[in-house]
Design a protein around this motif. Structure first.
Motif, PDB file in Angstrom:
ATOM      1  N   PRO A 148       0.812  -1.226   0.000  1.00  0.00           N
ATOM      2  CA  PRO A 148       0.000   0.000   0.000  1.00  0.00           C
ATOM      3  C   PRO A 148       0.847   1.279   0.000  1.00  0.00           C
ATOM      4  O   PRO A 148       0.467   2.265  -0.625  1.00  0.00           O
ATOM      5  N   ALA A 149       1.983   1.253   0.681  1.00  0.00           N
ATOM      6  CA  ALA A 149       2.834   2.441   0.732  1.00  0.00           C
ATOM      7  C   ALA A 149       3.404   2.754  -0.650  1.00  0.00           C
ATOM      8  O   ALA A 149       3.390   3.907  -1.093  1.00  0.00           O
ATOM      9  N   VAL A 150       3.906   1.741  -1.324  1.00  0.00           N
ATOM     10  CA  VAL A 150       4.467   1.947  -2.668  1.00  0.00           C
ATOM     11  C   VAL A 150       3.392   2.475  -3.609  1.00  0.00           C
ATOM     12  O   VAL A 150       3.609   3.436  -4.353  1.00  0.00           O
ATOM     13  N   LYS A 151       2.225   1.874  -3.574  1.00  0.00           N
ATOM     14  CA  LYS A 151       1.120   2.307  -4.440  1.00  0.00           C
ATOM     15  C   LYS A 151       0.764   3.777  -4.184  1.00  0.00           C
ATOM     16  O   LYS A 151       0.571   4.555  -5.120  1.00  0.00           O
ATOM     17  N   ALA A 152       0.691   4.162  -2.920  1.00  0.00           N
ATOM     18  CA  ALA A 152       0.331   5.546  -2.571  1.00  0.00           C
ATOM     19  C   ALA A 152       1.420   6.532  -2.978  1.00  0.00           C
ATOM     20  O   ALA A 152       1.121   7.623  -3.479  1.00  0.00           O
ATOM     21  N   VAL A 153       2.681   6.169  -2.787  1.00  0.00           N
ATOM     22  CA  VAL A 153       3.773   7.072  -3.170  1.00  0.00           C
ATOM     23  C   VAL A 153       3.828   7.216  -4.689  1.00  0.00           C
ATOM     24  O   VAL A 153       4.015   8.331  -5.203  1.00  0.00           O
ATOM     25  N   LEU A 154       3.658   6.127  -5.410  1.00  0.00           N
ATOM     26  CA  LEU A 154       3.617   6.213  -6.875  1.00  0.00           C
ATOM     27  C   LEU A 154       2.511   7.162  -7.326  1.00  0.00           C
ATOM     28  O   LEU A 154       2.712   7.995  -8.219  1.00  0.00           O
ATOM     29  N   ARG A 155       1.364   7.064  -6.683  1.00  0.00           N
ATOM     30  CA  ARG A 155       0.232   7.933  -7.041  1.00  0.00           C
ATOM     31  C   ARG A 155       0.554   9.399  -6.744  1.00  0.00           C
ATOM     32  O   ARG A 155       0.258  10.285  -7.550  1.00  0.00           O
ATOM     33  N   ALA A 156       1.142   9.653  -5.590  1.00  0.00           N
ATOM     34  CA  ALA A 156       1.469  11.035  -5.223  1.00  0.00           C
ATOM     35  C   ALA A 156       2.489  11.632  -6.188  1.00  0.00           C
ATOM     36  O   ALA A 156       2.304  12.747  -6.691  1.00  0.00           O
ATOM     37  N   VAL A 157       3.560  10.911  -6.466  1.00  0.00           N
ATOM     38  CA  VAL A 157       4.599  11.427  -7.365  1.00  0.00           C
ATOM     39  C   VAL A 157       4.039  11.636  -8.769  1.00  0.00           C
ATOM     40  O   VAL A 157       4.362  12.624  -9.434  1.00  0.00           O
ATOM     41  N   GLU A 158       3.172  10.748  -9.209  1.00  0.00           N
ATOM     42  CA  GLU A 158       2.529  10.922 -10.513  1.00  0.00           C
ATOM     43  C   GLU A 158       1.648  12.178 -10.509  1.00  0.00           C
ATOM     44  O   GLU A 158       1.681  12.970 -11.451  1.00  0.00           O
ATOM     45  N   ALA A 159       0.869  12.369  -9.445  1.00  0.00           N
ATOM     46  CA  ALA A 159       0.001  13.550  -9.356  1.00  0.00           C
ATOM     47  C   ALA A 159       0.826  14.838  -9.342  1.00  0.00           C
ATOM     48  O   ALA A 159       0.394  15.860  -9.884  1.00  0.00           O
ATOM     49  N   TRP A 160       2.002  14.775  -8.726  1.00  0.00           N
ATOM     50  CA  TRP A 160       2.886  15.940  -8.660  1.00  0.00           C
ATOM     51  C   TRP A 160       3.706  16.119  -9.930  1.00  0.00           C
ATOM     52  O   TRP A 160       4.514  17.028 -10.027  1.00  0.00           O
ATOM     53  N   GLU A 161       3.516  15.210 -10.900  1.00  0.00           N
ATOM     54  CA  GLU A 161       4.287  15.218 -12.142  1.00  0.00           C
ATOM     55  C   GLU A 161       5.776  15.150 -11.870  1.00  0.00           C
ATOM     56  O   GLU A 161       6.588  15.805 -12.526  1.00  0.00           O
ATOM     57  N   GLY A 162       6.126  14.312 -10.922  1.00  0.00           N
ATOM     58  CA  GLY A 162       7.528  14.107 -10.587  1.00  0.00           C
ATOM     59  C   GLY A 162       8.203  13.169 -11.570  1.00  0.00           C
ATOM     60  O   GLY A 162       7.564  12.288 -12.144  1.00  0.00           O
ATOM     61  N   SER A 163       9.476  13.373 -11.756  1.00  0.00           N
ATOM     62  CA  SER A 163      10.243  12.502 -12.645  1.00  0.00           C
ATOM     63  C   SER A 163      10.575  11.195 -11.930  1.00  0.00           C
ATOM     64  O   SER A 163      10.411  11.086 -10.706  1.00  0.00           O
ATOM     65  N   ASN A 164      11.061  10.228 -12.692  1.00  0.00           N
ATOM     66  CA  ASN A 164      11.500   8.973 -12.079  1.00  0.00           C
ATOM     67  C   ASN A 164      12.626   9.232 -11.083  1.00  0.00           C
ATOM     68  O   ASN A 164      12.655   8.628 -10.010  1.00  0.00           O
ATOM     69  N   MET A 206      -4.127  23.131  -7.175  1.00  0.00           N
ATOM     70  CA  MET A 206      -2.941  23.610  -6.457  1.00  0.00           C
ATOM     71  C   MET A 206      -2.376  22.524  -5.541  1.00  0.00           C
ATOM     72  O   MET A 206      -1.171  22.481  -5.292  1.00  0.00           O
ATOM     73  N   ALA A 207      -3.219  21.632  -5.063  1.00  0.00           N
ATOM     74  CA  ALA A 207      -2.755  20.549  -4.184  1.00  0.00           C
ATOM     75  C   ALA A 207      -1.677  19.718  -4.866  1.00  0.00           C
ATOM     76  O   ALA A 207      -0.727  19.279  -4.205  1.00  0.00           O
ATOM     77  N   ASP A 208      -1.797  19.514  -6.158  1.00  0.00           N
ATOM     78  CA  ASP A 208      -0.815  18.707  -6.875  1.00  0.00           C
ATOM     79  C   ASP A 208       0.268  19.544  -7.546  1.00  0.00           C
ATOM     80  O   ASP A 208       1.336  19.017  -7.881  1.00  0.00           O
ATOM     81  N   ARG A 209       0.034  20.834  -7.717  1.00  0.00           N
ATOM     82  CA  ARG A 209       1.066  21.706  -8.294  1.00  0.00           C
ATOM     83  C   ARG A 209       2.042  22.217  -7.250  1.00  0.00           C
ATOM     84  O   ARG A 209       3.214  22.435  -7.531  1.00  0.00           O
ATOM     85  N   TRP A 210       1.578  22.402  -6.009  1.00  0.00           N
ATOM     86  CA  TRP A 210       2.364  23.020  -4.938  1.00  0.00           C
ATOM     87  C   TRP A 210       3.735  22.375  -4.719  1.00  0.00           C
ATOM     88  O   TRP A 210       4.725  23.107  -4.576  1.00  0.00           O
ATOM     89  N   PRO A 211       3.869  21.061  -4.720  1.00  0.00           N
ATOM     90  CA  PRO A 211       5.187  20.469  -4.448  1.00  0.00           C
ATOM     91  C   PRO A 211       6.264  20.811  -5.468  1.00  0.00           C
ATOM     92  O   PRO A 211       7.450  20.671  -5.189  1.00  0.00           O
ATOM     93  N   LYS A 212       5.879  21.265  -6.655  1.00  0.00           N
ATOM     94  CA  LYS A 212       6.856  21.560  -7.702  1.00  0.00           C
ATOM     95  C   LYS A 212       7.024  23.065  -7.955  1.00  0.00           C
ATOM     96  O   LYS A 212       7.695  23.463  -8.896  1.00  0.00           O
ATOM     97  N   LEU A 213       6.425  23.890  -7.093  1.00  0.00           N
ATOM     98  CA  LEU A 213       6.539  25.346  -7.247  1.00  0.00           C
ATOM     99  C   LEU A 213       7.599  25.890  -6.296  1.00  0.00           C
ATOM    100  O   LEU A 213       7.651  25.489  -5.125  1.00  0.00           O
ATOM    101  N   PRO A 214       8.452  26.821  -6.774  1.00  0.00           N
ATOM    102  CA  PRO A 214       9.417  27.445  -5.861  1.00  0.00           C
ATOM    103  C   PRO A 214       8.673  28.062  -4.673  1.00  0.00           C
ATOM    104  O   PRO A 214       7.592  28.617  -4.832  1.00  0.00           O
ATOM    105  N   ASN A 215       9.257  27.944  -3.500  1.00  0.00           N
ATOM    106  CA  ASN A 215       8.550  28.329  -2.288  1.00  0.00           C
ATOM    107  C   ASN A 215       9.442  29.204  -1.423  1.00  0.00           C
ATOM    108  O   ASN A 215      10.607  28.878  -1.192  1.00  0.00           O
ATOM    109  N   ARG A 216       8.880  30.302  -0.935  1.00  0.00           N
ATOM    110  CA  ARG A 216       9.619  31.226  -0.068  1.00  0.00           C
ATOM    111  C   ARG A 216       9.482  30.891   1.407  1.00  0.00           C
ATOM    112  O   ARG A 216      10.037  31.579   2.254  1.00  0.00           O
ATOM    113  N   GLY A 217       8.734  29.850   1.723  1.00  0.00           N
ATOM    114  CA  GLY A 217       8.560  29.466   3.118  1.00  0.00           C
ATOM    115  C   GLY A 217       9.897  29.150   3.779  1.00  0.00           C
ATOM    116  O   GLY A 217      10.863  28.788   3.103  1.00  0.00           O
TER     117      GLY A 217
END
Length: 145
Positions: free
Chosen positions: A32-48, A100-111
């Motif tokens: 379940p962890a692998v499946k969920a992480v794959l889904r999150a990275v895909e939603a974030w449009e992360g590279s391999n 924005m939930a899925d775009r936020w991880p790939k946006l430059p952040n000033r936090g």
């Protein structure tokens, strides 16, 4: 005279705290962890490369995971990474009601956690401590702390 009733949070029993140390727990939670992480990275449009770095596996292992051909068991550290990423994914979807939930991880952040990097870049560079800090940051933004 007023009677004051104090409420105390129950102290968790050490045997109930999930540490991912037991092999049986890791074996049970890996799929379940692998499946969920794959889904999150895909939603974030992360590279391999990003997905592999976030989970702490090689790119070839990441490719096998994506193809459903990996039958290993995640380590304690890898399950901790997965937990942080899954919690972050959920927290972002509670914080933002749109894409924005899925775009936020790939946006430059000033936090203060990110130093103008994207959250994904910051988490890759900072490892587990930065991943946990990122999750807590999002939880604090949504008022979850």
């Amino acid at each position: 005279m007023t009677n004051v009733v104090q409420f105390r949070e129950p102290t968790p029993d050490a045997s109930q705290v999930q540490t991912f140390a037991a092999e049986a727990d890791r074996a049970r939670l890996t799929g379940p962890a692998v499946k969920a992480v794959l889904r999150a990275v895909e939603a974030w449009e992360g590279s391999n490369a990003e997905g592999a770095a976030l989970l702490g596996v090689s790119e070839s292992t990441w490719d096998r995971m994506k193809a459903g051909r990996w039958e290993g068991v995640l380590s304690q550290d890898q399950l901790t990474r997965a937990s942080a990423l899954i919690g972050l994914f959920k927290g972002l979807h509670l914080l933002f009601a749109d894409s924005m939930a899925d775009r936020w991880p790939k946006l430059p952040n000033r936090g203060p956690v990110f130093d103008r990097l994207t959250p994904v870049q910051a988490m890759i560079a900072g490892g587990i401590p930065r991943m946990l800090e990122t999750r807590l940051y999002v939880d604090a933004l949504r008022g979850g702390l």
